[in-house]
Design a protein around this motif. Structure first.
Motif, PDB file in Angstrom:
ATOM      1  N   LYS A 270       0.829  -1.200   0.000  1.00 58.46           N
ATOM      2  CA  LYS A 270       0.000   0.000   0.000  1.00 58.46           C
ATOM      3  C   LYS A 270       0.872   1.263   0.000  1.00 58.46           C
ATOM      4  N   CYS A 271       1.949   1.240   0.754  1.00 62.48           N
ATOM      5  CA  CYS A 271       2.881   2.372   0.753  1.00 62.48           C
ATOM      6  C   CYS A 271       3.420   2.638  -0.649  1.00 62.48           C
ATOM      7  N   GLN A 272       3.842   1.531  -1.308  1.00 63.66           N
ATOM      8  CA  GLN A 272       4.420   1.663  -2.650  1.00 63.66           C
ATOM      9  C   GLN A 272       3.373   2.143  -3.648  1.00 63.66           C
ATOM     10  N   ILE A 273       2.181   1.581  -3.572  1.00 66.60           N
ATOM     11  CA  ILE A 273       1.107   1.976  -4.500  1.00 66.60           C
ATOM     12  C   ILE A 273       0.749   3.448  -4.326  1.00 66.60           C
ATOM     13  N   ARG A 274       0.596   3.883  -3.073  1.00 68.52           N
ATOM     14  CA  ARG A 274       0.251   5.278  -2.815  1.00 68.52           C
ATOM     15  C   ARG A 274       1.341   6.223  -3.345  1.00 68.52           C
ATOM     16  N   LYS A 275       2.588   5.854  -3.103  1.00 65.37           N
ATOM     17  CA  LYS A 275       3.687   6.712  -3.549  1.00 65.37           C
ATOM     18  C   LYS A 275       3.688   6.846  -5.064  1.00 65.37           C
ATOM     19  N   GLU A 276       3.543   5.719  -5.775  1.00 67.52           N
ATOM     20  CA  GLU A 276       3.573   5.754  -7.239  1.00 67.52           C
ATOM     21  C   GLU A 276       2.407   6.556  -7.795  1.00 67.52           C
ATOM     22  N   GLU A 278       0.523   8.859  -6.197  1.00 65.89           N
ATOM     23  CA  GLU A 278       0.552  10.272  -5.794  1.00 65.89           C
ATOM     24  C   GLU A 278       1.614  11.051  -6.562  1.00 65.89           C
ATOM     25  N   ASP A 279       2.752  10.390  -6.861  1.00 69.96           N
ATOM     26  CA  ASP A 279       3.763  11.046  -7.696  1.00 69.96           C
ATOM     27  C   ASP A 279       3.188  11.346  -9.067  1.00 69.96           C
ATOM     28  N   ASN A 280       2.414  10.401  -9.602  1.00 73.65           N
ATOM     29  CA  ASN A 280       1.825  10.581 -10.924  1.00 73.65           C
ATOM     30  C   ASN A 280       0.733  11.657 -10.905  1.00 73.65           C
ATOM     31  N   ILE A 281      -0.074  11.652  -9.846  1.00 75.59           N
ATOM     32  CA  ILE A 281      -1.180  12.608  -9.743  1.00 75.59           C
ATOM     33  C   ILE A 281      -0.657  14.042  -9.661  1.00 75.59           C
ATOM     34  N   ARG A 282       0.461  14.229  -8.950  1.00 69.51           N
ATOM     35  CA  ARG A 282       1.023  15.580  -8.823  1.00 69.51           C
ATOM     36  C   ARG A 282       1.449  16.165 -10.159  1.00 69.51           C
ATOM     37  N   MET A 283       1.732  15.285 -11.110  1.00 67.73           N
ATOM     38  CA  MET A 283       2.159  15.747 -12.432  1.00 67.73           C
ATOM     39  C   MET A 283       0.972  16.168 -13.302  1.00 67.73           C
ATOM     40  N   LEU A 284      -0.243  15.783 -12.898  1.00 67.97           N
ATOM     41  CA  LEU A 284      -1.431  16.073 -13.704  1.00 67.97           C
ATOM     42  C   LEU A 284      -1.961  17.476 -13.406  1.00 67.97           C
ATOM     43  N   ARG A 285      -2.464  18.146 -14.450  1.00 68.40           N
ATOM     44  CA  ARG A 285      -3.039  19.468 -14.288  1.00 68.40           C
ATOM     45  C   ARG A 285      -4.565  19.442 -14.382  1.00 68.40           C
ATOM     46  N   ASP A 286      -5.098  18.453 -15.104  1.00 66.73           N
ATOM     47  CA  ASP A 286      -6.546  18.377 -15.298  1.00 66.73           C
ATOM     48  C   ASP A 286      -7.208  17.750 -14.066  1.00 66.73           C
ATOM     49  N   THR A 300      -7.247  -0.125  -6.656  1.00 64.07           N
ATOM     50  CA  THR A 300      -6.082  -1.002  -6.538  1.00 64.07           C
ATOM     51  C   THR A 300      -5.827  -1.359  -5.077  1.00 64.07           C
ATOM     52  N   LEU A 301      -5.924  -0.364  -4.194  1.00 61.47           N
ATOM     53  CA  LEU A 301      -5.725  -0.613  -2.772  1.00 61.47           C
ATOM     54  C   LEU A 301      -6.779  -1.574  -2.224  1.00 61.47           C
ATOM     55  N   ALA A 302      -8.035  -1.408  -2.664  1.00 60.64           N
ATOM     56  CA  ALA A 302      -9.117  -2.278  -2.204  1.00 60.64           C
ATOM     57  C   ALA A 302      -8.897  -3.714  -2.663  1.00 60.64           C
ATOM     58  N   GLU A 303      -8.396  -3.890  -3.885  1.00 68.37           N
ATOM     59  CA  GLU A 303      -8.110  -5.229  -4.394  1.00 68.37           C
ATOM     60  C   GLU A 303      -7.013  -5.903  -3.572  1.00 68.37           C
TER      61      GLU A 303
END
Length: 346
Positions: A270-276, A278-286, A300-303
């Motif tokens: 879960k730590c790894q998934i959140r980090k990946e 959140e890093d990607n989300i920060r790059m998004l503008r829309d 993904t976390l629920a699965e």
């Protein structure tokens, strides 16, 4: 003390527990482990009927197990040497209850080395722990030779008075009676067998393990109804002994270890998934894309969570397949005490 795995995520150092069925007082509390979400070790043990087949080689234990389960699970056949070399477990459902049957090697097979015998005793305890609801003593109808009568007397000596409250006598070979009434057949049998039937009174049945269809289902219902009745007479509990209690403590330790490991692995994922994400989300503008990526992350976390819960619920089955658990049980129990005739002597 709590071990921080990553910001906002912590792994509890222990797992609370609650026992599925109470034991008499023991030196340590035996309990069913729970997951860190408060879920019990949900392997349907509360609804189980655990049955153990015991008897001499060639008595028809494996075929009887197949009849009880309503399907072919155990290899069976007519043989003078045991076809079943190790304890095996099969399961099915009947009237909403899980039926678990453990088939054992012939209890008087002397050709097996002592170490192998001890290991199979430990295996039987493992598969039926914390204890069986019924002990099915399987006896083939005739011929009643002197050897058979001696074997029967020896067989009965291994069961103490407490264990006998959980016993059902199962005669196999009904098809060989060729229509003769069972009680008429017993009248012509030696005294030891007549005494045996008298002792068990309304706790015996006669099976044709070649039966199919309606005859098979009728036999199955008769035997399992008898098990249910005996269960009621014993207050709804199962047979247990010091051997079973000590083994169950070790089994619970292994279950707990698997569940803790599963939860720790989940938290790392879960730590790894959140980090990946959140890093990607920060790059998004829309904003819409950000919302969609967050939803994907939560899915993904629920699965991963569901997969973890499933592994925790199946922890007991995983323990039963571990080779190391038999060594642990053998080490825990006094090897000098671990002889077959003592399992059900309490």
């Amino acid at each position: 003390m709590r071990i921080t795995l990553c910001p906002g995520l912590c792994l509890p150092p222990g797992i609370p527990s609650a026992m599925a069925a109470p034991f008499p007082s023991v030196s340590s509390s035996l309990s069913e482990p729970r997951t860190s979400h408060g879920l019990g070790n949900q392997d349907s043990r509360d609804s189980q009927l655990r049955l153990v087949l015991v008897g001499k080689t060639g008595a028809g234990k494996s075929a009887t197990g197949n009849s009880i389960l309503g399907k072919k699970v155990f290899r069976s056949g007519i043989a003078t040497k045991s076809i079943t070399k190790i304890c095996e477990k099969g399961s099915s459902t009947w009237r909403g209850r899980d039926i678990v049957v453990v088939d054992t090697p012939g209890i008087f097979d002397t050709e097996e080395p002592a170490a192998d015998t001890q290991r199979e005793i430990a295996h039987c305890i493992l598969l039926t722990s914390p204890g069986p609801h019924a002990l099915l003593l399987v006896v083939r109808l005739g011929p009643y030779t002197g050897e058979e009568q001696k074997a029967m007397k020896e067989m009965l000596r291994m069961f103490g008075s407490k264990a006998r409250r959980y016993m059902i006598l199962v005669f196999t070979g009904k098809d060989n009676l060729e229509g003769m009434d069972f009680h008429d057949h017993v009248k012509d049998a030696p005294d030891v067998f007549q005494d045996l039937v008298d002792e068990f009174r309304d706790r015996h049945c006669v099976l044709n393990n070649k039966a199919k269809g309606a005859e098979l289902e009728a036999q199955r219902a008769e035997l399992l109804d008898m098990v249910q009745r005996i269960l009621g007479e014993n207050g709804g509990g199962f047979y247990t002994s010091e051997m079973f209690r000590r083994a169950e403590v070790e089994i619970q330790k292994q279950i707990l270890a698997i569940q803790n490991q599963s939860r720790a692995e989940l938290e790392r994922e879960k730590c790894q998934i959140r980090k990946e994400f959140e890093d990607n989300i920060r790059m998004l503008r829309d904003d819409y894309e950000r919302k969609m990526r967050k939803a994907e992350m939560e899915h993904t976390l629920a699965e991963r969570e569901r997969s973890c819960v499933e592994r925790q619920q199946n922890a007991r089955a995983a323990v039963e397949t571990q080779k190391a658990i038999l060594d642990i049980i053998l080490k825990t129990l006094d090897l000098a005490f671990l002889v077959l005739k003592h399992i059900f002597m309490e």
